[in-house]
Design an enzyme around this catalytic site. Structure first.
Site, short mmCIF file in Angstrom:
data_model
loop_
_atom_site.label_atom_id
_atom_site.label_comp_id
_atom_site.label_asym_id
_atom_site.label_seq_id
_atom_site.Cartn_x
_atom_site.Cartn_y
_atom_site.Cartn_z
N GLY A 10 0.82 -1.22 0.00
CA GLY A 10 0.00 0.00 0.00
C GLY A 10 0.85 1.26 0.00
O GLY A 10 2.09 1.20 -0.03
N GLN A 11 0.18 2.40 0.04
CA GLN A 11 0.88 3.70 -0.02
C GLN A 11 1.92 3.84 1.11
O GLN A 11 3.08 4.14 0.85
CB GLN A 11 -0.11 4.84 0.18
CG GLN A 11 -1.14 5.06 -0.88
CD GLN A 11 -1.76 6.45 -0.72
OE1 GLN A 11 -1.17 7.44 -1.11
NE2 GLN A 11 -2.93 6.51 -0.12
N ASP A 33 -1.50 -12.47 4.61
CA ASP A 33 -2.88 -12.01 4.74
C ASP A 33 -3.16 -11.82 6.23
O ASP A 33 -3.13 -12.80 6.99
CB ASP A 33 -3.82 -13.07 4.13
CG ASP A 33 -5.28 -12.67 4.25
OD1 ASP A 33 -5.60 -11.72 4.99
OD2 ASP A 33 -6.11 -13.33 3.60
N THR A 59 -9.26 0.15 2.71
CA THR A 59 -9.33 1.63 2.72
C THR A 59 -10.32 2.21 1.72
O THR A 59 -10.35 3.43 1.53
CB THR A 59 -7.93 2.23 2.43
OG1 THR A 59 -7.48 1.73 1.17
CG2 THR A 59 -6.93 1.88 3.50
N THR A 98 -6.80 6.26 11.55
CA THR A 98 -7.31 7.33 10.69
C THR A 98 -8.09 8.41 11.44
O THR A 98 -8.71 8.14 12.49
CB THR A 98 -8.24 6.69 9.63
OG1 THR A 98 -8.91 7.72 8.90
CG2 THR A 98 -9.30 5.79 10.24
N ASP A 99 -8.12 9.59 10.84
CA ASP A 99 -8.98 10.69 11.29
C ASP A 99 -10.46 10.32 11.20
O ASP A 99 -11.29 10.90 11.88
CB ASP A 99 -8.72 11.93 10.43
CG ASP A 99 -8.81 11.62 8.94
OD1 ASP A 99 -8.14 10.66 8.50
OD2 ASP A 99 -9.56 12.30 8.20
N TYR A 122 -16.32 2.52 7.18
CA TYR A 122 -14.85 2.43 7.22
C TYR A 122 -14.33 2.94 8.57
O TYR A 122 -13.53 2.26 9.23
CB TYR A 122 -14.26 3.24 6.06
CG TYR A 122 -12.79 3.55 6.20
CD1 TYR A 122 -11.82 2.57 5.98
CD2 TYR A 122 -12.35 4.84 6.54
CE1 TYR A 122 -10.47 2.86 6.10
CE2 TYR A 122 -11.00 5.13 6.66
CZ TYR A 122 -10.07 4.15 6.44
OH TYR A 122 -8.73 4.44 6.58
N LYS A 126 -12.37 0.85 11.49
CA LYS A 126 -11.04 1.23 11.97
C LYS A 126 -11.07 1.50 13.48
O LYS A 126 -10.14 1.12 14.21
CB LYS A 126 -10.55 2.48 11.24
CG LYS A 126 -10.21 2.27 9.77
CD LYS A 126 -8.99 1.38 9.51
CE LYS A 126 -7.70 1.99 10.02
NZ LYS A 126 -6.52 1.12 9.71
N TRP A 147 -5.63 11.96 5.25
CA TRP A 147 -5.50 12.46 3.87
C TRP A 147 -4.14 12.07 3.25
O TRP A 147 -3.35 12.94 2.87
CB TRP A 147 -5.70 13.98 3.84
CG TRP A 147 -7.06 14.43 4.25
CD1 TRP A 147 -8.00 13.76 4.99
CD2 TRP A 147 -7.66 15.71 3.94
NE1 TRP A 147 -9.13 14.53 5.15
CE2 TRP A 147 -8.95 15.73 4.52
CE3 TRP A 147 -7.22 16.83 3.24
CZ2 TRP A 147 -9.80 16.82 4.41
CZ3 TRP A 147 -8.07 17.93 3.14
CH2 TRP A 147 -9.35 17.91 3.72
N1 LIG Z 1 -5.36 6.56 2.43
C1 LIG Z 1 -5.71 7.52 3.30
O1 LIG Z 1 -6.05 8.65 2.92
C2 LIG Z 1 -5.66 7.23 4.78
C3 LIG Z 1 -6.08 8.25 5.65
C4 LIG Z 1 -6.01 8.01 7.02
C5 LIG Z 1 -5.54 6.81 7.50
N2 LIG Z 1 -5.17 5.84 6.65
C6 LIG Z 1 -4.71 4.57 7.21
O2 LIG Z 1 -3.31 4.43 6.94
C7 LIG Z 1 -3.01 3.06 6.74
C8 LIG Z 1 -2.32 2.87 5.41
O3 LIG Z 1 -3.18 3.35 4.39
P1 LIG Z 1 -2.74 3.39 2.87
O4 LIG Z 1 -3.19 4.69 2.33
O5 LIG Z 1 -1.32 2.96 2.74
O6 LIG Z 1 -3.72 2.27 2.30
P2 LIG Z 1 -3.62 1.43 0.95
O7 LIG Z 1 -2.75 2.13 -0.04
O8 LIG Z 1 -5.01 1.06 0.58
O9 LIG Z 1 -2.83 0.14 1.42
C9 LIG Z 1 -3.42 -0.84 2.23
C10 LIG Z 1 -2.78 -2.14 1.84
O10 LIG Z 1 -3.33 -3.18 2.67
C11 LIG Z 1 -3.51 -4.31 1.84
N3 LIG Z 1 -4.46 -5.25 2.42
C12 LIG Z 1 -5.82 -5.24 2.35
N4 LIG Z 1 -6.31 -6.32 2.99
C13 LIG Z 1 -5.24 -7.03 3.44
C14 LIG Z 1 -5.10 -8.25 4.15
N5 LIG Z 1 -6.16 -8.97 4.53
N6 LIG Z 1 -3.86 -8.68 4.45
C15 LIG Z 1 -2.78 -7.97 4.07
N7 LIG Z 1 -2.83 -6.81 3.40
C16 LIG Z 1 -4.07 -6.35 3.08
C17 LIG Z 1 -4.00 -3.75 0.53
O11 LIG Z 1 -3.84 -4.70 -0.49
P3 LIG Z 1 -4.85 -4.69 -1.75
O12 LIG Z 1 -4.56 -3.37 -2.44
O13 LIG Z 1 -4.43 -5.88 -2.50
O14 LIG Z 1 -6.22 -4.74 -1.18
C18 LIG Z 1 -3.07 -2.54 0.37
O15 LIG Z 1 -1.86 -2.89 -0.27
C19 LIG Z 1 -4.31 2.30 6.91
O16 LIG Z 1 -4.42 1.85 8.22
C20 LIG Z 1 -5.37 3.35 6.64
O17 LIG Z 1 -6.58 3.03 7.30
C21 LIG Z 1 -5.19 6.03 5.29
#
Ligand SMILES: NC(=O)c1ccc[n+]([C@@H]2O[C@H](COP(=O)([O-])OP(=O)(O)OC[C@H]3O[C@@H](n4cnc5c(N)ncnc54)[C@H](OP(=O)(O)O)[C@@H]3O)[C@@H](O)[C@H]2O)c1
Length: 288
Positions: A10-11, A33, A59, A98-99, A122, A126, A147
């Site tokens: 992920g990001q 997983d 997400t 998350t916020d 969501y 969380k 964000w």
């Molecule tokens: N994105 C935002 O704006 C945001 C904002 C606030 C907080 N956050 C939090 O920050 C954290 C990182 O977010 P991010 O933006 O990096 O999210 P992301 O880019 O969606 O990455 C999440 C990763 O988790 C993987 N995943 C999903 N289900 C899984 C499982 N069962 N086992 C292992 N991996 C799994 C996804 O794989 P697939 O792509 O294959 O599903 C993806 O690679 C998360 O906790 C999110 O809630 C994100």
């Protein structure tokens, strides 16, 4: 220090794996997983492992409204499996949150001790995950960010760049306030937390906020993107959330009070505008 990074596709996970290099065991969803206890147990095995960072999450905020089962499976039960497995092995866990766990009411930045009151599935999944992690492993750091944008994966910056090429005018929500946060800045903060929390005697476990400053809204963020990007500059029209209905409601106030992480770890809020320029440059999208 040997880190295990879960959700490394992920990001945030990718940004963290890039910063740590081979010092970490970086596992994407195919390699581990988090919903599968045996898979998590394998991932955390070995005497060299000192700390687990869980970046894995479901997400897709709008999709979660119709897919609550999957959202809770990953964000609540998966998070608990990771935290419990770590606890069983005597390992601390850094968990990303998350916020969106907050209601978004008021205009003051949310504090870590404020009760969770999510306005969408969501956020609720969380929030349930945060509670499970805290209950399963006393040696936890919950890092709530907002964000997120970066080079890897889908995010607002990339969506704006794409839409800017397709349309002359973009209508962007201007009544949701928050702090854009670069994935790479989160990765840097996680490394600082990891270094501190693996030192003998560390006791400052708990919840921390981390996000970019200054606070803005999506319209302001879009203006900053197009002000720095090469390529076409569409007209940006500020609209309200009501004018842009989505399956999931969004909190209006997503600002996070980040004083605690500064006081305890010395971690400052990054200026997201500098980080944005860095990301655009890495994407080959920065204006000359
Ligand atoms: N994105 C935002 O704006 C945001 C904002 C606030 C907080 N956050 C939090 O920050 C954290 C990182 O977010 P991010 O933006 O990096 O999210 P992301 O880019 O969606 O990455 C999440 C990763 O988790 C993987 N995943 C999903 N289900 C899984 C499982 N069962 N086992 C292992 N991996 C799994 C996804 O794989 P697939 O792509 O294959 O599903 C993806 O690679 C998360 O906790 C999110 O809630 C994100």
């Amino acid at each position: 220090m040997k880190l295990v990074i879960l959700g490394a596709g992920g990001q945030v996970g990718r940004a963290l794996a890039e910063r740590t290099g081979p010092a970490a065991r970086a596992l994407d969803r195919n390699s581990c997983d988090i919903c599968d206890p045996a898979s998590v147990a394998r991932a955390l095995s070995g005497p060299e492992v000192e700390l687990v960072v869980n970046c894995a999450a479901y997400t897709a905020v709008d999709r979660a409204e119709g897919d609550a089962e999957r959202a809770y499976a990953v964000n609540a039960r998966g998070a608990e499996i990771v935290a419990r497995t770590a606890a069983d092995r005597g390992l601390p866990v850094i968990h990303l949150s998350t916020d969106y766990v907050y209601s978004g009411a008021g205009s003051e930045p949310h504090r870590e001790d404020e009760p969770c009151a999510p306005v969408n599935v969501y956020g609720a999944s969380k929030s349930a995950g945060d509670a499970s992690v805290a209950a399963a492993n006393p040696r936890h750091l919950l890092l709530r960010v907002s964000w997120v944008f970066g080079v890897h994966g889908a995010n607002f910056v990339k969506t704006m760049l794409r839409l800017g090429r397709e349309r002359d005018e973009l209508r962007i929500v201007a009544d949701q306030t928050g702090g854009p946060t670069a994935a790479d800045d989160i990765a840097a903060a996680i490394i600082r937390l990891a270094e501190s929390c693996t030192r003998p005697g560390f006791a400052a476990w708990g919840t921390y906020h981390f996000c970019g400053a200054p606070a803005t809204n999506w319209h302001g963020f879009a203006e900053a993107i197009f002000g720095r990007a090469r390529g076409p500059r569409p007209r940006l029209v500020a609209i309200t959330s009501r004018e842009y209905p989505t399956p999931a409601a969004r909190p209006l106030n997503s600002t996070l009070d980040c004083r605690r992480i500064k006081e305890v770890f010395g971690i400052e809020q990054p200026d997201w505008r500098g980080s944005l320029t860095r990301v655009l440059t890495a994407l080959g999208e920065a204006a000359a």
